[in-house]
Design an enzyme around this catalytic site. Structure first.
Site, short mmCIF file in Angstrom:
data_model
loop_
_atom_site.label_atom_id
_atom_site.label_comp_id
_atom_site.label_asym_id
_atom_site.label_seq_id
_atom_site.Cartn_x
_atom_site.Cartn_y
_atom_site.Cartn_z
N ASP A 36 53.46 -22.77 6.65
CA ASP A 36 52.90 -22.01 5.54
C ASP A 36 52.14 -20.67 5.80
OD1 ASP A 36 53.96 -23.95 4.09
OD2 ASP A 36 52.25 -24.88 3.46
N ASP A 279 71.70 16.40 -22.05
CA ASP A 279 72.17 15.81 -20.92
C ASP A 279 72.01 14.16 -21.17
OD1 ASP A 279 72.76 18.03 -19.44
OD2 ASP A 279 70.86 17.86 -18.66
N GLY A 414 77.28 7.00 -12.78
CA GLY A 414 78.41 6.56 -13.27
C GLY A 414 79.30 7.95 -14.00
N LEU A 415 78.63 8.49 -14.59
CA LEU A 415 79.36 9.74 -15.37
C LEU A 415 79.96 10.50 -14.28
CD1 LEU A 415 80.25 11.49 -17.65
CD2 LEU A 415 77.92 12.61 -17.59
#
Length: 526
Positions: A36, A279, A414-415
Site C-alpha cells: 500500500d 474567430d 478541428g477546423l
C-alpha cells in the site's frame, strides 16, 4: 465488488495524504501492508514534488499477521516522532490494514506523545479520496483551531482564509496565487491558506480571520461550515471559475466586507472579449459533454453555456457527496446528470450523445482519443501534463483566459483539419497524412527523389490514422463510399459513419454506396 482498470478517486487514506503532504509540519503514520505504499508515486511522479510525502508506513507483511501488528504501529509512530519531529501527527489505517482492526488512534494515545495526535477513521469501503481529504482537514481544524482571545481587534483591512487547496489538486497552486492577488486588489488580506503550505500554527489561528473563502468545496466545505458554527465565521458560496462567476465572487466578497465593488474588469480579462470575436463565433452551438468533480462540472456548464455559447448535451460527476448540486445544475440545461465512478458508463453515454467537445478528466481524454472527439481536461484525476511548470490558473479572470484557450484550441484544430481536407490532393495534405495536431510522421528525405544504385532503399513510413469505430451492423462499405467518407472532417466522421450504418440497417441495405451516404445525410439533416 467490481474490478476496474481506472478509478476516478483513490481510497480515503490517499485524501489524508494530500492534506498531510500539503502542510509543512504534519506527519502521517499509516498502518499499511507492504503493497500500500504506492501512493508516494502520485506526489513524486505525477505532481513532481521535490520531496517524498511526509508519511511513515508500518509496511507489515503476511508473516507479521501471526504476531503483534499493533506493536509494529507503535514502533513506527515512535520512530516518526524521533526522526521528523512534526508539530502534529495524523494516524490511521489503509484500506487493507483496516481489516485487522488494530485501532491506530488508541495505540497512538497510549504512547503519550508531546504533540497533538489526530486519529482518522476513514471507512475505505464506503468512502473515497476527496471525502478522505475533507474529513482529514475537518478533523485537523477541530483538534487544532484556537478560540480567539477576547473580541476581534479592528484591522485596517478585512482578512480572510482560503480553504480547500491541497497537494495533488488540479491547478490549486496557481488558483491560490490568482485569487490571493484578486482579494488584495479588492482590499482584503489573506491570513491563512490551508491546508496547502499551512503549518500547525496557521491552522490554530484560522478563527481570527473575518471570513473564509472556500475555493474547493469537496475539501474545504466541511471545515468552513464547522468554523461558521463554532466561531460565527461566514464563508463564500461562489467558486470563481469563469468570468461571470468571478464577478459574482467579487460581489459576494464586497458584500461580506462592506468594500466598494470595482466598476470594471481588470485589463487582463480577455476571455469575455475573445468569446465574442469573429474567430470564436463559429463555435456557437457546439455540443459539449462535461464530466469531473462536482465543483468544476457545475462551473464548466455555466461557462460553456453563458460565456462560450456552447450547448450542454450531457454532464455528470463521480463526486457522490455533491450529487444533488450536480443534478440541480443539470436540470437548468435540460439534461439528466450521470452520477457514477465507472468510466465505462461515461463512455457509453458519450457514444450515445456524440458531442463535439468533451470537458472531463484524464479518463475522458482517453475516451475522446478513441472516439476522435476534441477534449480538454477540467478536473482531477489528471496526468503529469496537467501540472505545468508555467503559471496556468483556472480561477479568476486570468483563469478564464486559460479556460478559453484550453477549450477552444481543440475545436480550432478541428477546423484546421477541415480546411486541410479541402486541399486533400496537395502533396503536403494528401489523404494519408496524419492530422496535424495529433502528431505526424516525418517522411524520409530519400523518398523525394528516385533512389540511385548506391542509395539504400528504405521503407516509406506509414501515416498515423485515427481509429475507425466498429460497424454497428453487417452492411459493407463500397470503395467509393469509403473514399467519400474520408472527405468528411475527422471530428464528425465517426458520427457520419454511425448514422449512415443505422440508416442502411433501417432500409435493409447490404452495401453502402455514395448514394446511401448522401441519402443518410439528407435524412438526418431534416
Amino acid at each position: 465488488m467490481q474490478l476496474t482498470l481506472w478509478t476516478y478517486e483513490g481510497p480515503p487514506h490517499v485524501g489524508a495524504m494530500r492534506v498531510a503532504t500539503a502542510m509543512t509540519d504534519v506527519h502521517y503514520v499509516l498502518h499499511a501492508p507492504q503493497g500500500d505504499t504506492y501512493a508516494d508515486l502520485l506526489f513524486t511522479m505525477i505532481e513532481r514534488l521535490p520531496r517524498r510525502p511526509p508519511v511513515t508506513y508500518t509496511t507489515f507483511q503476511a508473516r507479521d499477521l501471526g504476531g503483534d501488528t499493533a506493536e509494529l504501529f507503535k514502533d513506527a509512530a515512535r520512530q516518526a516522532m524521533a526522526r521528523f519531529n512534526p508539530a502534529a501527527m495524523l494516524v490511521g489505517s489503509s484500506c487493507t490494514a483496516e481489516l485487522i482492526q488494530d485501532d491506530p488512534g488508541g495505540l497512538a494515545q497510549a504512547l503519550q506523545l508531546t504533540i497533538p495526535v489526530v486519529a482518522l477513521e476513514l471507512p475505505s469501503y464506503q468512502r473515497k479520496e476527496n471525502w478522505g481529504a475533507s474529513e482529514t482537514f475537518y478533523q485537523l481544524c477541530r483538534h487544532l483551531v484556537h478560540k480567539p482571545a477576547g473580541e476581534k481587534t479592528a484591522k485596517a483591512r478585512p482578512t480572510c482564509n482560503i480553504l480547500g487547496p491541497s497537494a495533488l489538486g488540479f491547478r490549486h497552486r496557481d488558483d491560490v496565487k490568482e485569487i490571493t492577488q484578486l482579494l488584495n486588489q479588492l482590499g482584503v488580506d489573506v491570513a491563512v491558506v490551508a491546508p496547502l503550505s499551512a503549518s500547525v500554527a496557521d491552522v490554530q489561528k484560522l478563527a481570527e480571520a473575518d471570513f473564509n473563502v472556500v475555493l474547493y468545496p469537496e475539501i474545504g466545505m466541511a471545515a468552513a461550515q464547522w468554523l461558521q458554527r463554532q466561531f460565527d465565521q461566514p464563508y463564500t458560496k461562489t467558486v470563481p471559475l469563469g468570468s461571470h462567476a468571478t464577478r459574482d465572487f467579487i460581489a459576494e466578497v464586497c458584500t461580506l466586507t462592506g468594500l466598494p465593488q470595482p466598476a470594471q474588469d481588470p485589463s487582463n480579462a480577455h476571455a469575455h472579449w475573445y468569446a465574442k470575436s469573429v474567430d470564436s463565433t463559429y463555435l456557437t452551438g457546439k455540443r459539449v459533454y462535461i464530466f469531473g468533480d462536482a465543483t468544476h462540472v457545475v462551473a464548466a456548464a455555466r461557462i460553456a453555456s453563458q460565456e462560450m455559447g456552447f450547448e450542454v448535451v450531457g454532464m455528470g460527476t463521480y463526486s457522490r457527496e455533491f450529487a444533488r448540486e450536480v443534478r440541480d445544475c443539470a436540470k437548468r440545461y435540460g439534461v439528466e446528470a450521470l452520477i457514477t465512478d465507472d468510466y465505462l458508463e461515461v463512455e457509453t453515454q458519450i457514444n450515445a450523445l456524440q458531442p463535439e467537445l468533451i470537458l472531463g478528466t484524464q479518463m475522458e481524454r482517453h475516451i475522446a482519443k478513441r472516439q476522435g472527439i476534441p477534449c480538454a481536461v477540467i478536473s482531477a484525476p489528471v496526468h503529469v501534463q496537467d501540472f505545468p511548470a508555467r503559471y496556468a490558473p483556472q480561477m479568476g479572470f486570468e483563469g478564464a483566459n486559460v479556460l478559453f484557450d484550453t477549450w477552444v484550441h481543440p475545436l480550432m484544430m478541428g477546423l484546421e483539419e477541415h480546411l486541410i481536407g479541402m486541399f486533400r490532393e496537395d502533396f503536403e495534405f494528401h489523404a494519408g497524412a496524419a492530422p496535424s495536431h495529433l502528431g505526424s510522421t516525418r517522411p524520409a528525405a530519400e523518398t523525394a527523389r528516385p533512389p540511385t544504385s548506391d542509395t539504400p532503399v528504405m521503407a516509406t513510413p506509414t501515416a498515423i490514422e485515427l481509429p475507425i469505430p466498429a460497424a454497428s451492423n453487417q452492411a459493407t462499405w463500397s470503395t467509393e463510399a469509403e473514399k467519400e467518407l474520408g472527405k468528411i472532417p475527422f471530428f464528425v466522421r465517426g458520427k457520419a459513419r454511425r448514422n449512415t450504418e443505422r440508416f442502411a440497417q433501417d432500409l435493409g441495405v447490404a452495401t453502402i454506396t455514395v448514394e446511401t451516404l448522401y441519402d443518410a445525410k439528407a435524412h438526418y439533416s431534416r
